[in-house]
Design a protein around this motif. Sequence first.
Motif, mmCIF file in Angstrom:
data_model
loop_
_atom_site.group_PDB
_atom_site.id
_atom_site.type_symbol
_atom_site.label_atom_id
_atom_site.label_comp_id
_atom_site.label_asym_id
_atom_site.label_seq_id
_atom_site.Cartn_x
_atom_site.Cartn_y
_atom_site.Cartn_z
ATOM 1 N N ALA A 93 -10.630 -5.481 4.697
ATOM 2 C CA ALA A 93 -9.864 -4.236 4.548
ATOM 3 C C ALA A 93 -9.434 -3.971 3.116
ATOM 4 N N GLN A 94 -9.753 -4.901 2.188
ATOM 5 C CA GLN A 94 -9.311 -4.793 0.802
ATOM 6 C C GLN A 94 -7.814 -4.526 0.729
ATOM 7 N N ALA A 95 -7.076 -5.245 1.552
ATOM 8 C CA ALA A 95 -5.622 -5.081 1.593
ATOM 9 C C ALA A 95 -4.974 -5.796 0.409
ATOM 10 N N LEU A 96 -3.977 -5.146 -0.189
ATOM 11 C CA LEU A 96 -3.198 -5.765 -1.255
ATOM 12 C C LEU A 96 -2.245 -6.795 -0.656
ATOM 13 N N GLU A 97 -1.918 -7.820 -1.420
ATOM 14 C CA GLU A 97 -1.048 -8.883 -0.915
ATOM 15 C C GLU A 97 0.285 -8.339 -0.401
ATOM 16 N N GLY A 98 0.894 -7.451 -1.168
ATOM 17 C CA GLY A 98 2.197 -6.912 -0.772
ATOM 18 C C GLY A 98 2.140 -6.112 0.515
ATOM 19 N N THR A 99 1.114 -5.285 0.641
ATOM 20 C CA THR A 99 0.957 -4.475 1.851
ATOM 21 C C THR A 99 0.636 -5.370 3.043
ATOM 22 N N TRP A 100 -0.171 -6.395 2.800
ATOM 23 C CA TRP A 100 -0.507 -7.346 3.864
ATOM 24 C C TRP A 100 0.747 -8.063 4.357
ATOM 25 N N GLU A 101 1.617 -8.443 3.441
ATOM 26 C CA GLU A 101 2.863 -9.116 3.830
ATOM 27 C C GLU A 101 3.756 -8.177 4.639
ATOM 28 N N THR A 102 3.762 -6.896 4.273
ATOM 29 C CA THR A 102 4.529 -5.915 5.046
ATOM 30 C C THR A 102 3.971 -5.795 6.455
ATOM 31 N N TYR A 103 2.651 -5.775 6.552
ATOM 32 C CA TYR A 103 1.977 -5.736 7.864
ATOM 33 C C TYR A 103 2.362 -6.947 8.710
ATOM 34 N N ILE A 104 2.332 -8.129 8.109
ATOM 35 C CA ILE A 104 2.660 -9.356 8.844
ATOM 36 C C ILE A 104 4.094 -9.314 9.353
#
Length: 200
Positions: A93-104
Amino acid sequence: MKIKVLIILTICGALSSCATYKPSNVNDLCNVLSEASWYESALDSQKKWGTPIHVQLAIMHQESKFNRTIRPDMEWFLGIIPTGRPSNAYGYAQALEGTWETYIRSTKNWNAKRDEFDDAIDFIGWYTYQSHKKLGISKWDAKAQYLAYHEGWGGYKRKTYDKKAWLIKVSDKVKRRSLEYARQYKGCRAQLDDNIRGWF
C-alpha cells in the motif's frame, strides 16, 4: 515419522507459496485475486469498510504493482552519493510509517505488517473509509479517493493536487484501472467464489 515430516513440509510449502505469491499479470484483477487467500482478504476489507474491491486494488496497483517490498527510489547527490529516500513509504500500500501507526491504533490490528497483503488491503479499506467520513468522498470514486490517499486528508482539503498536473493524470489512470478491474471482476467473480469454497 516420514509421513509426519512430509505433511509438515507440504504445509510449510503451501504457506510459503501464499506468502511469496505475486500476480503474473497485475493488469488483470482475476489473475491478481487467483490466490484464494488474497481474494478472501479483499472481500473481508470490502465488507468491513465498504470500499469496492476494484477501487482498493486500483489504488494498490498504482502504489506498488503488488510488490510487497517496494520502497521509493533512493535519491542521489551528483549521481554518486546516496542522500536517502523521499519518504518512508513501504509495502503493497506504500503506507507511510506515521499513517500506518495511526491505522494500527485505530483498528487495534497490533501485528499488522506493511508487506502482508491482508494487512495492506485492510489499510486501504480503512483509509478510504476515513476519506469518505472526513471528506465526503464516495467510496466508489477511485479518482478522488486516490487524490486523498496521495495528498493526505489535509492536502486534499487544501486542494494541493490542483498544482500537480502529473498527479491529476495519475488519478485519472487509477480511475480507468478501477473501471477495468470492475469489468473484469464481473467476468470472474463466480470462479473466484468457487476457489474460496474449494480452498476450505
